[in-house]
Design a protein around this motif. Structure first.
Motif: not given
Length: 183
Positions: A70-99
């Motif tokens: 995996i190269e990018v984490l994509a969090g789905l609006e709205l519930g996936g956003i808080s999860i993907v943000t912290l997941l990015s911090q622990y994994s070091g992977l960049p994040t996309a926020f998907v509307r």
């Protein structure tokens, strides 16, 4: 501050995590789900996502489920956003926020943040029932050039999402399944 950091760093077992999520977020009654189904139980995801200690424990276990390519984490609006943000911090992977739909002003983008074109993208969601929003978002992201083979969620309600997503070429990875909860 030191005491707070010790609290946040506590690791708990998967079964204890399921008990804690259940205790703070499981509701009974009559609830209309995104899929249109009516359910007599509901996991109020915002209750576990709003608790910093519980969210931290959830994401620390989810990070181990991220496929190695995996190269990018994509969090789905709205519930996936808080999860993907912290997941990015622990994994070091960049994040996309998907509307759910591209905004109609500014950049007019569906996915904000990290570039997804020609990259292996992991869709991140909170609670999955039928997988409908993942299917819609995966289709939209693929049109933008994302390569999507996996989705990751906190809870799979085990109501058909696995098969529906497999039909779209997406394997659903879940931290917890409905059967993991003390019901």
């Amino acid at each position: 501050m030191e005491a707070f950091n010790k609290k946040v760093e506590i690791e708990i077992s998967k079964s204890e995590l399921a008990k804690q999520i259940y205790a703070v977020s499981h509701l009974t009654g009559s609830f209309k789900l995104r899929s249109g189904r009516i359910s007599n139980e509901y996991f109020d995801k915002y209750q576990f996502e709003a608790d910093p200690i519980l969210l931290n424990a959830i994401v620390r276990q989810m990070v181990t489920l991220i496929p190695s390519d995996i190269e990018v984490l994509a969090g789905l609006e709205l519930g996936g956003i808080s999860i993907v943000t912290l997941l990015s911090q622990y994994s070091g992977l960049p994040t996309a926020f998907v509307r759910k739909e591209a905004k109609k002003y500014g950049t007019s983008r569906l996915a904000e943040g990290a570039q997804i074109n020609n990259r292996k993208v992991l869709i991140v969601e909170d609670v999955v029932t039928s997988g409908g929003q993942i299917v819609v978002s995966a289709h939209q992201l693929r049109q933008l050039g994302a390569e999507i083979d996996y989705a990751l969620c906190v809870i799979d309600r085990q109501e058909g999402a696995v098969d529906k997503l497999l039909a779209e070429g997406i394997a659903l990875l879940s931290l917890l399944k409905r059967r993991d909860f003390p019901i």
